[in-house]
Motif scaffolding. Structure first.
Motif, mmCIF file in Angstrom:
data_model
loop_
_atom_site.group_PDB
_atom_site.id
_atom_site.type_symbol
_atom_site.label_atom_id
_atom_site.label_comp_id
_atom_site.label_asym_id
_atom_site.label_seq_id
_atom_site.Cartn_x
_atom_site.Cartn_y
_atom_site.Cartn_z
ATOM 1 N N LEU A 212 -3.186 3.376 -3.021
ATOM 2 C CA LEU A 212 -4.414 3.906 -3.619
ATOM 3 C C LEU A 212 -5.488 4.210 -2.578
ATOM 4 O O LEU A 212 -6.452 4.929 -2.875
ATOM 5 C CB LEU A 212 -4.979 2.902 -4.628
ATOM 6 N N LEU A 213 -5.350 3.684 -1.379
ATOM 7 C CA LEU A 213 -6.374 3.898 -0.361
ATOM 8 C C LEU A 213 -6.540 5.379 -0.029
ATOM 9 O O LEU A 213 -7.654 5.843 0.237
ATOM 10 C CB LEU A 213 -6.028 3.102 0.903
ATOM 11 N N PHE A 214 -5.444 6.151 -0.037
ATOM 12 C CA PHE A 214 -5.548 7.579 0.280
ATOM 13 C C PHE A 214 -6.340 8.354 -0.769
ATOM 14 O O PHE A 214 -7.333 9.018 -0.428
ATOM 15 C CB PHE A 214 -4.150 8.184 0.456
ATOM 16 N N PRO A 215 -5.972 8.310 -2.066
ATOM 17 C CA PRO A 215 -6.787 9.053 -3.046
ATOM 18 C C PRO A 215 -8.202 8.504 -3.162
ATOM 19 O O PRO A 215 -9.135 9.254 -3.474
ATOM 20 C CB PRO A 215 -6.015 8.894 -4.362
ATOM 21 N N ALA A 216 -8.397 7.185 -2.882
ATOM 22 C CA ALA A 216 -9.750 6.627 -2.927
ATOM 23 C C ALA A 216 -10.618 7.237 -1.833
ATOM 24 O O ALA A 216 -11.772 7.626 -2.082
ATOM 25 C CB ALA A 216 -9.698 5.109 -2.784
ATOM 26 N N ALA A 217 -10.077 7.325 -0.610
ATOM 27 C CA ALA A 217 -10.835 7.921 0.488
ATOM 28 C C ALA A 217 -11.089 9.402 0.239
ATOM 29 O O ALA A 217 -12.202 9.912 0.488
ATOM 30 C CB ALA A 217 -10.073 7.720 1.801
ATOM 31 N N PHE A 218 -10.072 10.109 -0.270
ATOM 32 C CA PHE A 218 -10.218 11.534 -0.566
ATOM 33 C C PHE A 218 -11.267 11.747 -1.658
ATOM 34 O O PHE A 218 -12.136 12.627 -1.564
ATOM 35 C CB PHE A 218 -8.867 12.101 -0.992
ATOM 36 N N ALA A 229 -19.271 26.689 -0.251
ATOM 37 C CA ALA A 229 -18.448 27.728 -0.882
ATOM 38 C C ALA A 229 -17.014 27.277 -1.081
ATOM 39 O O ALA A 229 -16.292 27.822 -1.926
ATOM 40 C CB ALA A 229 -18.487 29.003 -0.039
ATOM 41 N N LEU A 230 -16.577 26.273 -0.316
ATOM 42 C CA LEU A 230 -15.196 25.787 -0.442
ATOM 43 C C LEU A 230 -15.029 24.781 -1.584
ATOM 44 O O LEU A 230 -13.920 24.285 -1.799
ATOM 45 C CB LEU A 230 -14.748 25.136 0.871
ATOM 46 N N GLN A 231 -16.124 24.468 -2.283
ATOM 47 C CA GLN A 231 -16.057 23.468 -3.343
ATOM 48 C C GLN A 231 -15.051 23.850 -4.431
ATOM 49 O O GLN A 231 -14.398 22.982 -5.014
ATOM 50 C CB GLN A 231 -17.449 23.288 -3.964
ATOM 51 N N LEU A 232 -14.914 25.157 -4.692
ATOM 52 C CA LEU A 232 -13.981 25.595 -5.732
ATOM 53 C C LEU A 232 -12.532 25.368 -5.338
ATOM 54 O O LEU A 232 -11.654 25.319 -6.207
ATOM 55 C CB LEU A 232 -14.204 27.079 -6.038
ATOM 56 N N LEU A 233 -12.279 25.218 -4.030
ATOM 57 C CA LEU A 233 -10.908 24.979 -3.572
ATOM 58 C C LEU A 233 -10.618 23.498 -3.357
ATOM 59 O O LEU A 233 -9.453 23.103 -3.278
ATOM 60 C CB LEU A 233 -10.660 25.741 -2.260
ATOM 61 N N VAL A 234 -11.668 22.699 -3.239
ATOM 62 C CA VAL A 234 -11.470 21.281 -2.932
ATOM 63 C C VAL A 234 -10.817 20.544 -4.095
ATOM 64 O O VAL A 234 -9.868 19.771 -3.907
ATOM 65 C CB VAL A 234 -12.820 20.632 -2.558
ATOM 66 N N LEU A 235 -11.316 20.754 -5.319
ATOM 67 C CA LEU A 235 -10.749 20.042 -6.474
ATOM 68 C C LEU A 235 -9.284 20.392 -6.722
ATOM 69 O O LEU A 235 -8.473 19.489 -6.969
ATOM 70 C CB LEU A 235 -11.588 20.320 -7.719
ATOM 71 N N PRO A 236 -8.889 21.690 -6.684
ATOM 72 C CA PRO A 236 -7.451 21.970 -6.798
ATOM 73 C C PRO A 236 -6.625 21.312 -5.698
ATOM 74 O O PRO A 236 -5.518 20.820 -5.956
ATOM 75 C CB PRO A 236 -7.385 23.502 -6.706
ATOM 76 N N ALA A 237 -7.171 21.288 -4.462
ATOM 77 C CA ALA A 237 -6.450 20.613 -3.374
ATOM 78 C C ALA A 237 -6.328 19.116 -3.654
ATOM 79 O O ALA A 237 -5.276 18.503 -3.406
ATOM 80 C CB ALA A 237 -7.178 20.861 -2.054
ATOM 81 N N PHE A 238 -7.391 18.515 -4.173
ATOM 82 C CA PHE A 238 -7.359 17.092 -4.535
ATOM 83 C C PHE A 238 -6.342 16.841 -5.642
ATOM 84 O O PHE A 238 -5.576 15.866 -5.604
ATOM 85 C CB PHE A 238 -8.751 16.661 -4.976
ATOM 86 N N PHE A 239 -6.330 17.740 -6.625
ATOM 87 C CA PHE A 239 -5.389 17.641 -7.742
ATOM 88 C C PHE A 239 -3.943 17.690 -7.249
ATOM 89 O O PHE A 239 -3.104 16.846 -7.606
ATOM 90 C CB PHE A 239 -5.693 18.783 -8.722
ATOM 91 N N ILE A 240 -3.636 18.643 -6.404
ATOM 92 C CA ILE A 240 -2.275 18.762 -5.864
ATOM 93 C C ILE A 240 -1.918 17.526 -5.037
ATOM 94 O O ILE A 240 -0.794 17.006 -5.108
ATOM 95 C CB ILE A 240 -2.153 20.043 -5.020
ATOM 96 N N SER A 241 -2.890 17.029 -4.280
ATOM 97 C CA SER A 241 -2.631 15.880 -3.408
ATOM 98 C C SER A 241 -2.298 14.629 -4.211
ATOM 99 O O SER A 241 -1.355 13.899 -3.870
ATOM 100 C CB SER A 241 -3.850 15.625 -2.513
ATOM 101 N N ILE A 242 -3.067 14.351 -5.271
ATOM 102 C CA ILE A 242 -2.830 13.105 -6.003
ATOM 103 C C ILE A 242 -1.532 13.156 -6.799
ATOM 104 O O ILE A 242 -0.852 12.134 -6.966
ATOM 105 C CB ILE A 242 -4.017 12.762 -6.912
#
Length: 654
Positions: A212-218, A229-242
């Motif tokens: 859990l340390l990885f998704p917690a830090a992310f 401007a990259l905020q719209l890409l951050v959440l999809p990247a977070f979603f794919i990562s978790i």
């Protein structure tokens, strides 16, 4: 047993609780308790009697030889040095591998041997034996178990395992009170003291917390840093990562599980109680009353009876499933939606917080009550092929109730109101309130129960002595303190997967909460890490100090819960895709524009990734697989040589 198991230093591991007698008169030669103690000694058990404030206790220990002979009678299967499980034979002790602490038998195997020795005492004479207990006269019939007889007469109250102070104190110091290591745990010592099921749970909890340390830090990074401007890409990247993280975690957990079993010399095919039959033949046998009505078994069409029993069992399971689902839809769903709607209408944040607290208290009670009803209904009316299937059925049905209670209100905020701000508030409140409540209840409630029983016992002792002990401190035996502690059992029904049901349920609900709504509140994973670090130590302290030593149940995995975790992962792919659609569809028209289409494509891609990792990452490490294949080859060679010698000897005799 400690280390190499010195036969002259066997610790007391089991206690028999006997009703305390009000008077000591009568013929002691036929006193039921004295006869019971003599019988314990005749089968080789070491006995120590102690009189407590309210009960009398018979502590039992056994030497290695006594346990070995009991294991031979039970036909327990143990692993040999060539990796093959065979029936244990005391005369061939050297062929069997020892436990990781050097002992011959695990705690589960020893407890089975104690159970066999205690309940195996039967009247072998040709006539009944008259026993006395105070003013009672008992008839111990031929072939009847003495302990069963005394249990029916309420003379023997209970039989429970004792804490081993030599092992418990080091575990308490290096595990329960060791906060510096965070997720590190002495798994080998936990296995030796509690056996496989509890050790596997803590191994899963520790590995889950580390991962859990990885998704917690992310998640914290997304919350703190402004990506512009990259905020719209951050959440999809977070979603794919978790999602990728969760899929990898489950596969690597299966690898770790296999490695632990190999380290502890445990076969994957182990049943709930090694040495006992896994199949519940009483569930599939032809009913005796039907046989008696028609005369004899030969007159019956066995095929028709078996088919009738099979389909009646399936219909019962279908009926129970239908009742539970309808009760969720008709009773629980309106209540959950009413809470969600009321929360949406209230303006004050303080009132919202109070409403959430009251709701969590009330719904936990009603859900627990409904779960108890479901468990009783399943046990009485549902038939299954084996005990493992029945346990899985119970877990799935009861989790369905808790799933609805925990998440339906959150789905309401997404689908109907699409109010992500309110959703984040509810998530924060639930993560804080529910986790704090759970930790407080599971640590304080056992202590309060123990304190209440202890206070009642001391008060009754002083009342019976009529002031003789006034002003004096009443001492309590250690064995009586163990007896006063609550047992480690599920809150919705004793015997349901032991107390691990509550612990794994809490973990599964937390996983669903942080995963299914990750895009709405990424820092939720940090809350989960802090809670789990605390959970490891509080659960350890609960098991070692606040509760009795649990009755061991050997289990090589976390059972049905791994399927529940993976189900929650699949659901989280759908819910987070919906959350992203809400975030990017500002106008609320639900148009499948290029951005939303990309989300749908990503959802299908993540489902493919989730199921693809099950093939990419093997569930068994290469060294475990190689060791198993080597043992199988060696066993085959030895069996072949023995067969050839046998055939050759027969030819020579001919």
């Amino acid at each position: 047993m400690n280390g190499q198991e010195d036969e002259n230093e066997a610790p007391f591991e089991v206690a028999v609780v006997v009703t305390k007698r009000e008077r000591e008169d009568g013929d002691e030669c036929y006193d039921a308790v004295d006869v019971l103690v003599d019988q314990f000694r005749k089968v080789g058990l070491i006995v120590d009697r102690a009189v407590g404030l309210q009960h009398e206790f018979i502590k039992l220990a056994a030497t290695l030889q006594v346990l070995g002979k009991a294991a031979s009678e039970l036909q327990l299967k143990k692993q040999t040095h060539i990796g093959v499980d065979v029936q244990f034979q005391w005369e061939e002790t050297g062929a069997f591998v020892r436990q990781i602490d050097g002992s011959l038998f695990s705690w589960s195997e020893r407890y089975q041997c104690y159970h066999h020795l205690v309940y195996g005492i039967v009247n072998e004479s040709d006539s009944y034996i008259a026993l006395k207990y105070e003013s009672k006269e008992l008839c111990w019939n031929t072939g009847e178990s003495l302990v069963r007889k005394l249990e029916t007469e309420s003379i023997v109250k209970e039989i429970f395992p004792l804490h081993d102070e030599i092992k418990r104190k080091p575990l308490q110091r290096t595990w329960a009170l060791n906060w510096w290591d965070f997720t590190e745990q002495p798994l080998n010592e936990i296995y030796s003291y509690f056996d496989t099921k509890i050790a596997v749970y803590f191994a899963f909890l520790g590995m889950y917390t580390r991962w859990l340390l990885f998704p917690a830090a992310f998640g914290l990074t997304i919350q703190i840093v402004d990506f512009g401007a990259l905020q719209l890409l951050v959440l999809p990247a977070f979603f794919i990562s978790i999602v990728t993280w969760a899929a990898l975690f489950f596969q690597f957990w299966k690898r770790k599980n296999s490695a632990l079993l190999a380290r502890w010399k445990i076969s994957h095919s182990i049943g709930p109680y090694p040495g006992y039959k896994i199949m519940d033949t009483e569930d599939i046998q032809i009913p005796l009353e039907k046989v008696e009505k028609k005369g004899s078994l030969k007159q019956l069409n066995e095929k028709e009876l078996y088919q009738r029993e099979e389909w009646s069992g399936r219909l019962m399971r279908f009926r129970n499933d239908a009742i539970i689902i309808l009760s969720i839809i008709c009773l629980q769903l309106p209540f959950e939606l009413a809470y969600a709607h009321l929360y949406e209408k209230i303006v004050s944040d303080l009132l919202k917080f109070g409403l959430t607290a009251v709701y969590l208290f009330s719904i936990q009670y009603f859900t627990r009550l409904a779960s108890k009803i479901s468990v009783n209904m399943i046990r009485k009316h549902e038939k299954s092929d084996n005990t493992e299937y029945r346990a899985r059925s119970l877990v799935y049905k009861v989790f369905g109730l808790y799933f609805m209670q925990s998440y339906i209100g959150l789905f309401y905020h997404i689908l109907l109101h699409r109010n992500l701000r309110t959703l984040r508030q509810v998530l924060i409140q639930r993560l804080i309130v529910s986790q704090v409540i759970e930790n407080l209840v599971e640590t304080s409630l056992p202590y309060l129960k123990y304190s209440y029983r202890k206070f009642g016992a001391v008060r009754n002792k002083k009342r019976c002595d009529k002031g003789a002990t006034a002003g004096k401190k009443v001492s309590i035996l250690r064995v009586e303190k163990d007896f006063m502690k609550p047992a480690y059992c599920a809150s919705i029904g004793e015997g349901l997967d032991d107390g691990l049901f509550d612990d794994l349920l809490e973990l599964a609900l937390q996983f669903g909460l942080v995963m299914m709504f990750a895009c709405a509140f990424p820092p939720a994973f940090a809350f989960a890490v802090l809670n789990n670090i605390t959970e490891i130590r509080t659960d350890a302290l609960k098991l070692l100090v606040m509760l009795r030593r649990p009755v061991p149940h050997a289990s090589v995995t976390i059972g049905a819960w791994i399927n529940i975790f993976q189900f929650l992962l699949v659901v989280s792919i759908c819910t987070n895709s919906l959350l992203l659609a809400c975030l990017y569809d500002q106008e609320g028209k639900w148009k499948v524009e290029p951005g939303l289409a990309a989300i749908l494509i990503m959802e299908h891609l993540l489902l493919f990734i989730k199921f693809g990792f099950s093939r990419l990452v093997p569930e068994e490490p290469a060294w475990v697989r190689a060791s198993r294949m080597k043992n199988a080859a060696e066993a085959q060679n030895r069996y072949s040589q023995q067969l050839l010698r046998s055939i050759s000897g027969e030819r020579k005799r001919d």
